[in-house]
Design a protein around this motif. Structure first.
Motif, PDB file in Angstrom:
ATOM      1  N   GLY A  18      25.719  15.461 109.634  1.00  0.00           N
ATOM      2  CA  GLY A  18      26.689  16.127 109.614  1.00  0.00           C
ATOM      3  C   GLY A  18      27.494  17.163 108.362  1.00  0.00           C
ATOM      4  O   GLY A  18      27.549  18.230 108.376  1.00  0.00           O
ATOM      5  N   PRO A  19      27.750  15.932 107.802  1.00  0.00           N
ATOM      6  CA  PRO A  19      28.640  16.634 106.600  1.00  0.00           C
ATOM      7  C   PRO A  19      27.397  17.072 105.109  1.00  0.00           C
ATOM      8  O   PRO A  19      28.088  17.953 104.042  1.00  0.00           O
ATOM      9  CB  PRO A  19      29.779  15.500 105.777  1.00  0.00           C
ATOM     10  N   ALA A  22      26.918  20.540 106.092  1.00  0.00           N
ATOM     11  CA  ALA A  22      27.886  21.399 106.107  1.00  0.00           C
ATOM     12  C   ALA A  22      28.608  21.818 104.389  1.00  0.00           C
ATOM     13  O   ALA A  22      28.524  22.442 103.939  1.00  0.00           O
ATOM     14  CB  ALA A  22      29.361  20.857 106.425  1.00  0.00           C
ATOM     15  N   VAL A  26      28.153  25.524 102.678  1.00  0.00           N
ATOM     16  CA  VAL A  26      29.664  26.256 101.740  1.00  0.00           C
ATOM     17  C   VAL A  26      28.960  25.804 100.791  1.00  0.00           C
ATOM     18  O   VAL A  26      29.659  26.998  99.909  1.00  0.00           O
ATOM     19  CB  VAL A  26      30.195  24.986 102.038  1.00  0.00           C
TER      20      VAL A  26
END
Length: 92
Positions: A18-19, A22, A26
């Protein structure tokens, strides 16, 4: 039947991947995302192992003469110190 530890097994890759996803959206560094995700996954695993550890239940089934069944959980035996604390000194 899914339990707590089944959810933990599903959360491990979620916290790792997930990170990373993300961070790519970003614009953050993937190295930082891997470190953050790995730390979060390690915390979830540590919680599952040490806080809510997988302890087998000690449930036994008792069947009465009339066919009624009841589940009982074995309670830990009292230690000698606990048994002796209820006795008054020098008394019966």
């Amino acid at each position: 039947m899914t339990g707590y530890h089944d959810y933990v097994l599903g959360l491990i890759p979620t916290f790792v991947l997930g990170p990373i996803a993300a961070a790519s959206l970003v614009g953050l560094s993937v190295r930082i995302a891997v470190a953050v995700g790995g730390a979060a996954a390690a915390l979830v695993v540590a919680h599952a192992m040490f806080v809510r550890g997988p302890v087998p239940s000690q449930t036994t089934t008792v069947t009465a003469a009339d066919g009624v069944t009841a589940d009982t959980t074995d309670q830990p035996a009292q230690t000698t110190a606990q048994n002796n604390s209820a006795v008054a000194p020098g008394g019966d």
